[in-house]
Design a protein around this motif. Structure first.
Motif, PDB file in Angstrom:
ATOM      1  N   THR A 237       0.788  -1.220   0.046  1.00  5.63           N
ATOM      2  CA  THR A 237      -0.038   0.058   0.033  1.00  5.63           C
ATOM      3  C   THR A 237       0.871   1.342   0.119  1.00  5.63           C
ATOM      4  O   THR A 237       2.029   1.201   0.248  1.00  5.63           O
ATOM      5  CB  THR A 237      -1.101   0.211   1.162  1.00  5.63           C
ATOM      6  N   ILE A 238       0.242   2.522  -0.311  1.00  9.00           N
ATOM      7  CA  ILE A 238       0.761   3.709   0.053  1.00  9.00           C
ATOM      8  C   ILE A 238       0.018   4.365   0.930  1.00  9.00           C
ATOM      9  O   ILE A 238      -1.179   4.448   0.761  1.00  9.00           O
ATOM     10  CB  ILE A 238       0.914   4.354  -1.371  1.00  9.00           C
ATOM     11  N   PRO A 239       0.499   4.766   2.009  1.00  9.12           N
ATOM     12  CA  PRO A 239       1.833   4.615   2.622  1.00  9.12           C
ATOM     13  C   PRO A 239       2.208   3.185   2.878  1.00  9.12           C
ATOM     14  O   PRO A 239       1.337   2.333   3.138  1.00  9.12           O
ATOM     15  CB  PRO A 239       1.739   5.597   4.011  1.00  9.12           C
ATOM     16  N   ILE A 240       3.694   3.061   2.757  1.00  9.86           N
ATOM     17  CA  ILE A 240       4.089   1.548   2.597  1.00  9.86           C
ATOM     18  C   ILE A 240       3.757   0.982   4.075  1.00  9.86           C
ATOM     19  O   ILE A 240       3.761  -0.369   4.028  1.00  9.86           O
ATOM     20  CB  ILE A 240       5.400   1.717   2.310  1.00  9.86           C
ATOM     21  N   GLY A 241       3.860   1.741   5.240  1.00 14.69           N
ATOM     22  CA  GLY A 241       3.690   1.195   6.664  1.00 14.69           C
ATOM     23  C   GLY A 241       2.472   0.494   6.704  1.00 14.69           C
ATOM     24  O   GLY A 241       2.089  -0.256   7.741  1.00 14.69           O
ATOM     25  N   SER A 242       1.465   0.714   5.820  1.00 16.41           N
ATOM     26  CA  SER A 242       0.209   0.030   6.041  1.00 16.41           C
ATOM     27  C   SER A 242       0.081  -1.398   5.584  1.00 16.41           C
ATOM     28  O   SER A 242      -0.885  -2.242   5.699  1.00 16.41           O
ATOM     29  CB  SER A 242      -0.943   0.715   5.475  1.00 16.41           C
ATOM     30  N   SER A 243       1.350  -2.074   4.488  1.00 16.96           N
ATOM     31  CA  SER A 243       1.412  -2.921   3.908  1.00 16.96           C
ATOM     32  C   SER A 243       1.175  -4.041   5.149  1.00 16.96           C
ATOM     33  O   SER A 243       1.897  -4.306   6.118  1.00 16.96           O
ATOM     34  CB  SER A 243       2.679  -3.093   3.279  1.00 16.96           C
ATOM     35  N   TYR A 244       0.473  -5.255   4.643  1.00 17.66           N
ATOM     36  CA  TYR A 244       0.508  -6.498   5.346  1.00 17.66           C
ATOM     37  C   TYR A 244      -0.132  -6.193   6.632  1.00 17.66           C
ATOM     38  O   TYR A 244       0.255  -7.158   7.805  1.00 17.66           O
ATOM     39  CB  TYR A 244       1.829  -7.112   5.461  1.00 17.66           C
ATOM     40  N   HIS A 245      -0.896  -5.264   7.028  1.00 17.37           N
ATOM     41  CA  HIS A 245      -1.641  -5.209   8.238  1.00 17.37           C
ATOM     42  C   HIS A 245      -3.236  -5.394   7.893  1.00 17.37           C
ATOM     43  O   HIS A 245      -3.509  -5.124   6.962  1.00 17.37           O
ATOM     44  CB  HIS A 245      -1.511  -3.789   8.767  1.00 17.37           C
ATOM     45  N   PRO A 246      -3.818  -5.675   9.240  1.00 20.77           N
ATOM     46  CA  PRO A 246      -5.524  -5.883   8.963  1.00 20.77           C
ATOM     47  C   PRO A 246      -6.127  -4.462   8.597  1.00 20.77           C
ATOM     48  O   PRO A 246      -5.477  -3.426   9.079  1.00 20.77           O
ATOM     49  CB  PRO A 246      -6.023  -6.113  10.222  1.00 20.77           C
ATOM     50  N   THR A 247      -7.027  -4.847   7.512  1.00 16.61           N
ATOM     51  CA  THR A 247      -7.909  -3.610   7.197  1.00 16.61           C
ATOM     52  C   THR A 247      -8.701  -3.325   8.342  1.00 16.61           C
ATOM     53  O   THR A 247      -8.957  -4.055   9.317  1.00 16.61           O
ATOM     54  CB  THR A 247      -8.573  -4.143   5.896  1.00 16.61           C
ATOM     55  N   ALA A 248      -9.693  -2.206   8.129  1.00 18.16           N
ATOM     56  CA  ALA A 248     -10.730  -2.024   9.212  1.00 18.16           C
ATOM     57  C   ALA A 248     -11.633  -3.015   9.255  1.00 18.16           C
ATOM     58  O   ALA A 248     -12.133  -3.785  10.282  1.00 18.16           O
ATOM     59  CB  ALA A 248     -11.386  -0.663   8.652  1.00 18.16           C
ATOM     60  N   LEU A 249     -11.951  -3.679   8.107  1.00 14.04           N
ATOM     61  CA  LEU A 249     -12.803  -5.070   8.152  1.00 14.04           C
ATOM     62  C   LEU A 249     -12.069  -6.173   9.098  1.00 14.04           C
ATOM     63  O   LEU A 249     -12.477  -6.996   9.509  1.00 14.04           O
ATOM     64  CB  LEU A 249     -13.010  -5.492   6.851  1.00 14.04           C
ATOM     65  N   GLY A 250     -10.778  -6.324   8.784  1.00  9.12           N
ATOM     66  CA  GLY A 250      -9.932  -7.253   9.617  1.00  9.12           C
ATOM     67  C   GLY A 250      -9.929  -7.083  11.177  1.00  9.12           C
ATOM     68  O   GLY A 250      -9.945  -7.947  11.804  1.00  9.12           O
ATOM     69  N   HIS A 251     -10.037  -5.801  11.394  1.00  7.13           N
ATOM     70  CA  HIS A 251     -10.223  -5.498  12.836  1.00  7.13           C
ATOM     71  C   HIS A 251     -11.500  -5.998  13.564  1.00  7.13           C
ATOM     72  O   HIS A 251     -11.703  -6.581  14.232  1.00  7.13           O
ATOM     73  CB  HIS A 251      -9.808  -4.177  13.130  1.00  7.13           C
ATOM     74  N   ALA A 252     -12.724  -5.320  12.513  1.00  5.37           N
ATOM     75  CA  ALA A 252     -14.006  -5.596  12.827  1.00  5.37           C
ATOM     76  C   ALA A 252     -14.599  -7.116  12.817  1.00  5.37           C
ATOM     77  O   ALA A 252     -15.207  -7.430  13.722  1.00  5.37           O
ATOM     78  CB  ALA A 252     -15.002  -4.934  11.952  1.00  5.37           C
ATOM     79  N   LYS A 253     -14.007  -7.832  12.095  1.00  8.03           N
ATOM     80  CA  LYS A 253     -14.393  -9.311  11.809  1.00  8.03           C
ATOM     81  C   LYS A 253     -13.532 -10.294  12.162  1.00  8.03           C
ATOM     82  O   LYS A 253     -13.641 -11.437  12.223  1.00  8.03           O
ATOM     83  CB  LYS A 253     -15.019  -9.571  10.386  1.00  8.03           C
ATOM     84  N   GLY A 254     -12.012  -9.811  12.364  1.00  9.61           N
ATOM     85  CA  GLY A 254     -11.174 -10.743  12.712  1.00  9.61           C
ATOM     86  C   GLY A 254     -10.546 -10.592  14.342  1.00  9.61           C
ATOM     87  O   GLY A 254     -11.010 -11.351  15.216  1.00  9.61           O
TER      88      GLY A 254
END
Length: 273
Positions: A237-254
């Protein structure tokens, strides 16, 4: 966790596949004093809607600690998780949020100690052999050095919050292993999943030694990794620091349902003790 800026060169060269139950309604958690510690998987890097006051810590309104606190009537909530945190920086910079009145603590820790960002950079930019070597080195660290660092952190948490129930959350596998997924090779994806498993094993064992609750999120994320077509993780992703981290959905459903289930068990144990 963070990836360094050299990974930006991979964005133009590689295309990656983009990418249990949400706790419903408000629930009472009267008397709960909750502190959320940890690294970027707890701060919410990659989930957007960051608190400007958190600066580089990237504390997101979509992160699982914020979602859990918003659904409960807690007595207090301290959100100090920070992107890039290691066991040492959590110990030196976040434990001020704890005290004798703290009753609930959540955290993710260990990935940055094991050099996850460097491993990902190697796997994105270099050969499969280099990726596998980097993963092997990280696994050696997880086996030999990380346990002591986790033990030291967990002992400090228990000392600062002797009455708290502590929930340690793990890390998801990054990839669903399927053919035809663009981006990293099958060998690289398999190696990275193995690294996630090794990290979770080290964290789980340390949590057990400390008497803390370990919440494994791999089952929640199963079928929602990168290459699944229904991913709850960011690719590059851009910014690069978000790469390979959970999305908002990953936090809400994971992460949220994993934490909610473990929290219910922890608070039940507290009431019965």
């Amino acid at each position: 966790m963070r990836l360094s800026l050299p990974c930006l060169s991979a964005v133009g060269a590689l295309a990656f596949a983009a990418g249990s139950i949400v706790f419903a309604g408000s629930a009472s958690a009267a008397g709960v004093h909750y502190a959320a510690l940890g690294d970027s998987y707890s701060s919410g890097t990659g989930a957007g809607s960051y608190d400007p006051a958190s600066g580089g810590c990237n504390r997101s309104a979509n992160a699982y600690p914020k979602l859990w606190a918003a659904a409960h009537s807690t007595e207090s909530f301290k959100f100090v998780a920070c992107s890039g945190a290691t066991t040492a920086t959590i110990k030196s910079g976040q434990l001020g949020a704890l005290g004798g009145s703290t009753t609930l603590v959540s955290l993710t820790a260990g990935g940055n100690d094991a050099g996850f960002g460097t491993v990902m950079q190697t796997c994105v930019l270099d050969s499969a052999a280099s990726c596998q070597s980097a993963v092997a080195n990280a696994k050696g660290y997880m086996d030999k050095t990380l346990p002591g660092r986790l033990d030291s952190l967990y002992t400090a948490i228990r000392s600062r919050a002797p009455q708290a129930r502590v929930v340690v959350l793990g890390y998801p596998r990054l990839y669903k292993i399927v053919s035809g997924c663009v981006g990293l090779s099958q060998a690289k994806r398999t190696a990275l999943n193995g690294a996630a498993d090794a990290l979770d094993t080290s964290v789980s064992k340390a949590a057990g030694r400390a008497g803390f609750t370990f919440s494994d999120v791999r089952d929640e994320f199963a079928g929602h990794e990168l290459c699944s077509g229904q991913g709850w993780l960011n690719a590059v992703t851009i910014p690069i620091g978000s790469s390979y981290h959970p999305t908002a959905l990953g936090h809400a459903k994971g992460y949220l349902p994993a934490f909610t289930g473990s929290t219910k068990r922890s608070l039940a144990l507290k009431r019965d003790s």
